[in-house]
Design an enzyme around this catalytic site. Structure first.
Site, PDB file in Angstrom:
ATOM      1  N   HIS A   1     -27.679  66.700 -52.485  1.00 42.70           N
ATOM      2  CA  HIS A   1     -27.874  68.111 -52.158  1.00 42.70           C
ATOM      3  C   HIS A   1     -26.732  68.600 -51.294  1.00 42.70           C
ATOM      4  CE1 HIS A   1     -29.174  66.357 -48.342  1.00 42.70           C
ATOM      5  NE2 HIS A   1     -29.141  67.566 -47.797  1.00 42.70           N
TER       6      HIS A   1
ATOM      7  N   ASN B   1     -22.511  67.164 -48.278  1.00 37.64           N
ATOM      8  CA  ASN B   1     -22.259  65.925 -47.549  1.00 37.64           C
ATOM      9  C   ASN B   1     -22.864  64.763 -48.333  1.00 37.64           C
ATOM     10  OD1 ASN B   1     -21.371  67.610 -45.529  1.00 37.64           O
ATOM     11  ND2 ASN B   1     -23.123  67.290 -44.207  1.00 37.64           N
TER      12      ASN B   1
ATOM     13  N   CYS C   1     -37.203  65.840 -53.970  1.00 43.48           N
ATOM     14  CA  CYS C   1     -37.627  65.470 -55.318  1.00 43.48           C
ATOM     15  C   CYS C   1     -38.629  66.506 -55.826  1.00 43.48           C
ATOM     16  CB  CYS C   1     -38.275  64.091 -55.299  1.00 43.48           C
ATOM     17  SG  CYS C   1     -37.107  62.715 -55.129  1.00 43.48           S
TER      18      CYS C   1
ATOM     19  N   HIS D   1     -31.142  62.292 -51.064  1.00 47.75           N
ATOM     20  CA  HIS D   1     -31.158  62.990 -52.350  1.00 47.75           C
ATOM     21  C   HIS D   1     -29.939  63.917 -52.448  1.00 47.75           C
ATOM     22  CE1 HIS D   1     -33.863  64.555 -55.716  1.00 47.75           C
ATOM     23  NE2 HIS D   1     -32.772  65.302 -55.791  1.00 47.75           N
TER      24      HIS D   1
ATOM     25  N   HIS E   1     -33.473  61.336 -57.901  1.00 48.63           N
ATOM     26  CA  HIS E   1     -33.314  60.937 -56.502  1.00 48.63           C
ATOM     27  C   HIS E   1     -32.154  59.969 -56.296  1.00 48.63           C
ATOM     28  CE1 HIS E   1     -34.651  60.154 -52.364  1.00 48.63           C
ATOM     29  NE2 HIS E   1     -34.425  58.869 -52.604  1.00 48.63           N
TER      30      HIS E   1
ATOM     31  N   GLN F   1     -25.609  72.398 -48.781  1.00 47.79           N
ATOM     32  CA  GLN F   1     -26.175  73.525 -48.038  1.00 47.79           C
ATOM     33  C   GLN F   1     -25.261  74.737 -48.146  1.00 47.79           C
ATOM     34  OE1 GLN F   1     -28.217  72.714 -44.210  1.00 47.79           O
ATOM     35  NE2 GLN F   1     -27.361  70.647 -44.356  1.00 47.79           N
TER      36      GLN F   1
ATOM     37  N   CYS G   1     -39.569  61.850 -50.373  1.00 48.34           N
ATOM     38  CA  CYS G   1     -38.404  62.740 -50.334  1.00 48.34           C
ATOM     39  C   CYS G   1     -38.820  64.186 -50.572  1.00 48.34           C
ATOM     40  CB  CYS G   1     -37.388  62.304 -51.398  1.00 48.34           C
ATOM     41  SG  CYS G   1     -35.980  63.432 -51.536  1.00 48.34           S
TER      42      CYS G   1
END
Length: 347
Positions: free
Chosen positions: A169, A156, A73, A167, A116, A171, A70
């Protein structure tokens, strides 16, 4: 909040946000990366007036890597990632595969936790407050870039939505134009003012409070409701009760209360379909006023949270009328969705 600015091996900016003023970030990105060469192109649709970003370099972006590869991470145990430190709280960095780049906007990735396996709903209220600070700080910084008209922070979750990295997150997009949905809201704001002499957002919130049937939760500084004409099966709009145009204008009381309110909404979303259903896929989107709008004070900052899951084991796929014509048909009555979201409130 402590903010530490660093640079990745290919020259992209990376920013750590920490709750402790004594946190020190010194790790250097050791990867042998070459500078990212990406240039998006903005094309104008003559028939609709929409702007379309063409970013063919994104075809090579990372897609559903295994957990031990990932890129979000932290770098540890000999594994190098996009984050050089061995741990972090909240980190923001320029997207390596941006939809907007080369002087036509900017795209950033926001990682909410170094765990994660965690999702946003697993965060503490203190961590959510730090995320809100990061969203606000980046809104201020990106809005000051040349050519940027609108800053859009969003999150999302779920492969059903199209997430390519599991993971937790989100934007941030710095658009070099006003997004179509915002432009439509802007037109309705002006039309409503001309028709009634009042503010559209104030009247929508007042109507939902007075009706009450679609209100999901209400606190001293926030109100969340399913909109009267919801597009999605389960859709909630979260508004501060004191209208402001953007995250920068949120007062301290609303900021403090936000973490509790937002976590409660996310946790209710995960309980909609029962304990045996996998985590609910969703999109969570902040709508802020364009920074180039001379009448931006008329806009109402709000968050729109929705899922494409319409029932247990069933997704809402856009029909030909929706994808082809933008004419939405909802499978769930908004009043029923609101009732269900009240039923699954935390004890």
């Amino acid at each position: 909040m402590k903010k530490t600015v660093a640079t990745l091996a290919d020259g992209r900016e990376l920013i750590y946000y920490d709750s402790g003023d004594d946190t020190v970030r010194t790790a250097v990105d050791p990867r042998p990366l070459t500078p990212v060469v990406s240039r998006s192109e903005i094309r104008h649709d003559a028939l609709t007036g929409d702007n379309v970003a063409v970013a063919s370099h994104r075809q090579a972006r990372t897609y559903l890597p295994p957990a031990d590869a990932c890129p979000l991470c932290p770098s540890r145990d000999g594994r190098e990632s996009e984050v050089p430190e061995e741990s972090y709280e909240v980190v923001v960095f320029e997207n390596r595969f941006p939809s907007l780049s080369g002087g036509v906007g900017r795209c950033e990735v926001v990682c909410f936790t170094d765990d994660h396996t965690a999702s946003f709903a697993d965060l503490t209220e203190e961590r959510v407050a730090l995320v809100l600070d990061a969203w606000t700080d980046r809104t201020a910084a990106l809005s000051a870039l040349p050519g940027v008209e609108q800053v859009y922070c969003f999150e999302n979750r779920g492969q059903e939505i199209g997430v390519t990295l599991p993971h937790a997150h989100g934007q941030i997009y710095a658009f070099p134009y006003v997004a179509p949905r915002t432009a439509a809201m802007r037109r309705r704001i002006d039309e409503h003012r001309a028709e009634t002499g009042r503010n559209l957002f104030d009247d929508v919130v007042a109507r939902e409070r007075a009706d009450g049937e679609r209100v999901v939760l209400e606190t001293e500084h926030w109100i969340a409701f399913v909109p009267y004409a919801a597009h999605w099966p389960y859709e909630v709009h979260l508004h501060p009760k004191h209208r402001v145009p953007d995250l920068l204008a949120l007062d301290g009381a609303a900021r403090t209360e936000f973490a509790q309110v937002y976590l409660e909404l996310l946790r209710r979303f995960d309980r909609i379909f029962g304990p045996d259903e996998p985590p609910t896929p969703y999109i969570s989107a902040w709508h802020q006023a364009p920074f180039t709008d001379a009448r931006r004070e008329d806009f109402g900052l709000h968050l729109e949270l929705f899922t494409v899951r319409r029932a247990s084991g069933k997704l809402k796929y856009l029909a030909g009328t929706e994808s082809g014509m933008g004419a939405f048909m909802n499978d769930v009555r908004p009043e029923d969705a609101a009732r269900r979201l009240r039923e699954v409130a935390s004890a």
